[in-house]
Design an enzyme around this catalytic site. Structure first.
Site, PDB file in Angstrom:
ATOM      1  N   LEU A 149      -3.587  -7.173 -15.617  1.00 32.38           N
ATOM      2  CA  LEU A 149      -3.533  -7.068 -16.886  1.00 32.38           C
ATOM      3  C   LEU A 149      -4.090  -5.674 -17.561  1.00 32.38           C
ATOM      4  CD1 LEU A 149      -3.798  -8.476 -19.698  1.00 32.38           C
ATOM      5  CD2 LEU A 149      -5.976  -8.345 -19.748  1.00 32.38           C
ATOM      6  N   ARG A 201      -0.118 -18.148 -17.715  1.00 31.12           N
ATOM      7  CA  ARG A 201       0.316 -18.808 -16.580  1.00 31.12           C
ATOM      8  C   ARG A 201      -0.500 -19.593 -15.426  1.00 31.12           C
ATOM      9  NH1 ARG A 201      -1.095 -11.993 -13.639  1.00 31.12           N
ATOM     10  NH2 ARG A 201      -2.670 -13.314 -13.866  1.00 31.12           N
ATOM     11  N   ALA A 204      -3.910  -9.345   2.650  1.00 32.30           N
ATOM     12  CA  ALA A 204      -3.382  -9.854   1.354  1.00 32.30           C
ATOM     13  C   ALA A 204      -2.801  -9.702   0.790  1.00 32.30           C
ATOM     14  CB  ALA A 204      -4.744 -10.550   0.935  1.00 32.30           C
ATOM     15  N   TYR A 208      -3.400 -19.259  -2.987  1.00 35.93           N
ATOM     16  CA  TYR A 208      -3.905 -17.587  -3.298  1.00 35.93           C
ATOM     17  C   TYR A 208      -6.143 -18.434  -2.856  1.00 35.93           C
ATOM     18  CZ  TYR A 208      -6.552 -13.535  -4.426  1.00 35.93           C
ATOM     19  OH  TYR A 208      -7.226 -12.695  -3.956  1.00 35.93           O
ATOM     20  N   GLY A 239      -1.948 -21.386 -12.295  1.00 31.21           N
ATOM     21  CA  GLY A 239      -3.172 -21.424 -11.710  1.00 31.21           C
ATOM     22  C   GLY A 239      -4.803 -20.589 -12.015  1.00 31.21           C
ATOM     23  N   ASP A 240      -4.044 -20.291 -13.619  1.00 29.02           N
ATOM     24  CA  ASP A 240      -5.370 -19.538 -14.177  1.00 29.02           C
ATOM     25  C   ASP A 240      -6.207 -20.715 -14.983  1.00 29.02           C
ATOM     26  OD1 ASP A 240      -4.740 -17.124 -13.876  1.00 29.02           O
ATOM     27  OD2 ASP A 240      -3.576 -16.818 -16.167  1.00 29.02           O
ATOM     28  N   PHE A 294      -0.369 -14.386 -21.920  1.00 32.12           N
ATOM     29  CA  PHE A 294      -0.615 -15.359 -21.222  1.00 32.12           C
ATOM     30  C   PHE A 294      -1.028 -16.682 -21.445  1.00 32.12           C
ATOM     31  CE2 PHE A 294       1.093 -12.938 -17.276  1.00 32.12           C
ATOM     32  CZ  PHE A 294       2.405 -12.911 -17.902  1.00 32.12           C
ATOM     33  N   GLY A 296       0.921  -0.939  -0.297  1.00 36.76           N
ATOM     34  CA  GLY A 296       0.311  -0.121   0.245  1.00 36.76           C
ATOM     35  C   GLY A 296       1.083   0.760  -0.477  1.00 36.76           C
TER      36      GLY A 296
HETATM   37  P1  NAD Z   1      -3.028  -4.224  -2.474  1.00 37.35           P
HETATM   38  O1  NAD Z   1      -2.057  -4.923  -2.237  1.00 37.35           O
HETATM   39  O2  NAD Z   1      -3.323  -3.446  -3.003  1.00 37.35           O
HETATM   40  O3  NAD Z   1      -3.783  -3.742  -1.119  1.00 37.35           O
HETATM   41  C1  NAD Z   1      -3.538  -4.432   0.293  1.00 37.35           C
HETATM   42  C2  NAD Z   1      -3.021  -4.218   1.642  1.00 37.35           C
HETATM   43  O4  NAD Z   1      -3.110  -4.587   2.395  1.00 37.35           O
HETATM   44  C3  NAD Z   1      -1.862  -2.990   1.359  1.00 37.35           C
HETATM   45  O5  NAD Z   1      -1.971  -1.869   1.742  1.00 37.35           O
HETATM   46  C4  NAD Z   1      -0.823  -3.573   2.081  1.00 37.35           C
HETATM   47  O6  NAD Z   1       0.528  -2.975   2.510  1.00 37.35           O
HETATM   48  C5  NAD Z   1      -1.798  -4.064   3.322  1.00 37.35           C
HETATM   49  N1  NAD Z   1      -1.646  -5.435   3.480  1.00 37.35           N
HETATM   50  C6  NAD Z   1      -0.916  -7.213   3.001  1.00 37.35           C
HETATM   51  N2  NAD Z   1      -0.666  -7.704   4.312  1.00 37.35           N
HETATM   52  C7  NAD Z   1      -0.535  -7.352   5.245  1.00 37.35           C
HETATM   53  C8  NAD Z   1      -0.792  -7.186   6.406  1.00 37.35           C
HETATM   54  N3  NAD Z   1      -0.042  -8.786   6.798  1.00 37.35           N
HETATM   55  N4  NAD Z   1      -0.615  -6.427   7.774  1.00 37.35           N
HETATM   56  C9  NAD Z   1      -1.208  -4.832   7.082  1.00 37.35           C
HETATM   57  N5  NAD Z   1      -2.010  -4.674   6.155  1.00 37.35           N
HETATM   58  C10 NAD Z   1      -1.256  -5.785   5.250  1.00 37.35           C
HETATM   59  O7  NAD Z   1      -4.273  -5.148  -3.113  1.00 37.35           O
HETATM   60  P2  NAD Z   1      -6.390  -5.317  -3.265  1.00 37.35           P
HETATM   61  O8  NAD Z   1      -5.816  -5.177  -5.019  1.00 37.35           O
HETATM   62  O9  NAD Z   1      -6.426  -3.733  -3.439  1.00 37.35           O
HETATM   63  O10 NAD Z   1      -6.323  -6.209  -3.027  1.00 37.35           O
HETATM   64  C11 NAD Z   1      -7.536  -5.446  -1.483  1.00 37.35           C
HETATM   65  C12 NAD Z   1      -8.837  -7.337  -1.125  1.00 37.35           C
HETATM   66  O11 NAD Z   1      -8.662  -8.256  -2.279  1.00 37.35           O
HETATM   67  C13 NAD Z   1      -7.380  -8.175  -1.134  1.00 37.35           C
HETATM   68  O12 NAD Z   1      -7.809  -9.344  -0.091  1.00 37.35           O
HETATM   69  C14 NAD Z   1      -7.282  -8.955  -2.339  1.00 37.35           C
HETATM   70  O13 NAD Z   1      -7.305 -10.451  -2.254  1.00 37.35           O
HETATM   71  C15 NAD Z   1      -8.195  -8.954  -3.069  1.00 37.35           C
HETATM   72  N6  NAD Z   1      -9.037  -9.003  -3.880  1.00 37.35           N
HETATM   73  C16 NAD Z   1      -8.305  -8.808  -5.440  1.00 37.35           C
HETATM   74  C17 NAD Z   1      -8.925  -7.862  -6.598  1.00 37.35           C
HETATM   75  C18 NAD Z   1      -8.192  -8.078  -7.841  1.00 37.35           C
HETATM   76  O14 NAD Z   1      -8.967  -7.677  -8.615  1.00 37.35           O
HETATM   77  N7  NAD Z   1      -7.690  -6.834  -7.360  1.00 37.35           N
HETATM   78  C19 NAD Z   1      -9.614  -9.412  -6.752  1.00 37.35           C
HETATM   79  C20 NAD Z   1     -10.528 -10.173  -5.608  1.00 37.35           C
HETATM   80  C21 NAD Z   1     -10.072  -9.755  -4.745  1.00 37.35           C
HETATM   81  N1  UDP Z   2      -2.963 -11.334 -18.004  1.00 39.45           N
HETATM   82  C1  UDP Z   2      -2.033 -11.663 -19.016  1.00 39.45           C
HETATM   83  N2  UDP Z   2      -0.686 -10.703 -18.858  1.00 39.45           N
HETATM   84  C2  UDP Z   2      -0.126 -10.007 -18.001  1.00 39.45           C
HETATM   85  C3  UDP Z   2      -1.225  -9.533 -17.049  1.00 39.45           C
HETATM   86  C4  UDP Z   2      -3.155 -11.175 -16.995  1.00 39.45           C
HETATM   87  O1  UDP Z   2      -2.182 -12.450 -20.536  1.00 39.45           O
HETATM   88  O2  UDP Z   2       0.723  -9.218 -17.958  1.00 39.45           O
HETATM   89  C5  UDP Z   2      -4.386 -12.653 -17.771  1.00 39.45           C
HETATM   90  C6  UDP Z   2      -3.861 -13.615 -17.412  1.00 39.45           C
HETATM   91  O3  UDP Z   2      -3.893 -15.350 -17.533  1.00 39.45           O
HETATM   92  C7  UDP Z   2      -5.774 -14.100 -16.759  1.00 39.45           C
HETATM   93  C8  UDP Z   2      -6.439 -12.279 -17.106  1.00 39.45           C
HETATM   94  O4  UDP Z   2      -5.052 -11.643 -18.138  1.00 39.45           O
HETATM   95  O5  UDP Z   2      -6.060 -14.463 -17.566  1.00 39.45           O
HETATM   96  C9  UDP Z   2      -6.778 -11.560 -15.780  1.00 39.45           C
HETATM   97  O6  UDP Z   2      -5.263 -11.078 -14.887  1.00 39.45           O
HETATM   98  P1  UDP Z   2      -4.760 -10.266 -13.468  1.00 39.45           P
HETATM   99  O7  UDP Z   2      -3.584 -10.749 -13.074  1.00 39.45           O
HETATM  100  O8  UDP Z   2      -5.017  -8.400 -14.290  1.00 39.45           O
HETATM  101  O9  UDP Z   2      -6.164 -10.723 -12.899  1.00 39.45           O
HETATM  102  P2  UDP Z   2      -6.794 -12.537 -11.957  1.00 39.45           P
HETATM  103  O10 UDP Z   2      -8.016 -12.755 -13.388  1.00 39.45           O
HETATM  104  O11 UDP Z   2      -4.955 -13.412 -12.083  1.00 39.45           O
HETATM  105  O12 UDP Z   2      -7.272 -11.988 -10.595  1.00 39.45           O
END
Ligand code: NAD
Ligand code: UDP
Length: 326
Positions: free
Chosen positions: A191, A283, A76, A142, A285-286, A209, A38
């Protein structure tokens, strides 16, 4: 609901949008974040307590210093590919951190939690749209770590009266239309930011990927949901928990899937130039396709996404990227 909301992980991408919305709606907000991914600048003018959610003493000090109405838990490690390579770090932070946070809530009498879950709890879909009853078979550590936390929250809700809502975001995307905050990870793996960096010439040529998936053009299909729509769902979840006991999970997406190549094409239109890309290996796990049914969230939370057009979502992300001078 009024009162002070603790936003763990509030300095991150989605969390900082949440913090802005809460502040706009008149909530007092405290952010707890270790700044591992963050950014302090994303939450200017908001109280930040720096610390790790796995640190029980730090949480005791935090909960002792404020009276929280509810907790939102965004902390996370969240990269699918990295989780395959470093599973222990994922279980330790995501599961360990959530146990530690819920224990602290219990010690301090706070009984409402919104948890950031993910579409990665499902694995390969067995139906076109994924609803909450869809089987859960994560394809990567994850997703497993998030599913374990959901299970734990359901058990704690049943045993101790915790009220908890898990919001399973599909692919968070875009940035605040008011500017100033957006997605900024290092390294960036998602992406849309990578597509925009490639288009702007500030990042490498995009790697696609895998082009041999069983999808309409062979590339993976995802459901991109605007980050401000996700934040609005959390507000609805807070209200919901004042009415409903127990543990509940909701899928949050637009209900529309776009392939990697379709995202590249849409981004090209937004940016006004072709996105340079090359085909790369799959990649690990996708899953091939992840598209949400959010009918339950519409029914129970009264939530519907407002920014549903892919180009509009990418446009908001592009606005942020240009602010960063990428
Ligand atoms: P991010 O990495 O930008 O934000 C996570 C924040 O948590 C960061 O500010 C980091 O510093 C903080 N953090 C991590 N571990 C910590 C710890 N042990 N103690 C204190 N702070 C900690 O990620 P994001 O994309 O904003 O995602 C936020 C949440 O949403 C996550 O739980 C992620 O798994 C979930 N999520 C995100 C997406 C997405 O597309 N970005 C999709 C589904 C779920
Ligand atoms: N992806 C890709 N190239 C990149 C990043 C992501 O082809 O540089 C693909 C990835 O394989 C997935 C989709 O884009 O199918 C979305 O990936 P992202 O990492 O944005 O999110 P996720 O679905 O993994 O949460």
């Amino acid at each position: 609901m009024t009162g002070t909301i603790l936003v763990c992980g509030g300095a991150g991408y989605i969390g900082s949008h949440m913090v802005r919305l809460l502040a706009d709606r008149g909530f007092e907000v405290v952010v707890f974040d270790d700044l591992s991914t963050g950014h302090r600048e994303s939450i200017a003018n908001v109280e930040l307590v720096e610390g790790d959610v796995r640190d029980a003493a730090a949480l005791d000090a935090l909960f002792g210093a404020f009276r929280f109405e509810a907790v939102m838990h965004f902390c996370a490690k969240s990269l699918v590919g990295e989780s395959v390579l470093k599973p222990l770090e994922y279980y330790e932070n995501n599961v360990g951190g959530s146990i530690s946070l819920v224990q602290a809530m219990q010690r301090h009498g706070v009984d409402k939690l919104v948890f950031s879950s993910t579409a990665a709890v499902f694995g390969e879909p067995e139906s076109e749209l994924i609803d909450e009853d869809h089987p859960k078979s994560p394809l990567n550590p994850y997703g497993h770590s998030k599913l374990m936390v959901e299970r734990m929250l359901a058990d704690v809700a049943a045993a101790h009266g915790l009220r908890a809502v898990a919001l399973r975001y599909f692919n968070a995307a875009g940035a605040s239309l008011a500017g100033g905050i957006g997605e900024s990870h290092d390294p960036e793996t998602h992406l849309i930011p990578n597509v925009l960096k490639a288009a702007a010439g500030s990042g490498p040529r995009l790697k696609v990927f895998g082009t041999d998936y069983d999808t309409r053009d062979g590339t993976c299909v995802r459901d991109y949901i605007h980050v401000d729509d996700l934040a609005r769902a959390h507000l609805a979840a807070l209200e919901f928990m004042t009415r409903e006991e127990g543990f509940h999970a909701f899928n949050l997406g637009n209900g529309q899937g776009f392939s990697v190549l379709e995202v590249i094409q849409a981004a090209g239109k937004v940016v006004g130039r072709d996105v340079p890309y090359e085909v790369a290996e799959r990649r690990a796990g996708d899953p091939a396709v992840l598209v949400a049914s959010s009918a339950l969230a519409a029914k129970k939370l009264g939530w519907q996404p407002e920014i549903t057009d892919l180009e509009a979502i990418i446009e908001s992300a592009w606005h942020w990227h240009r602010e960063q001078r990428y």
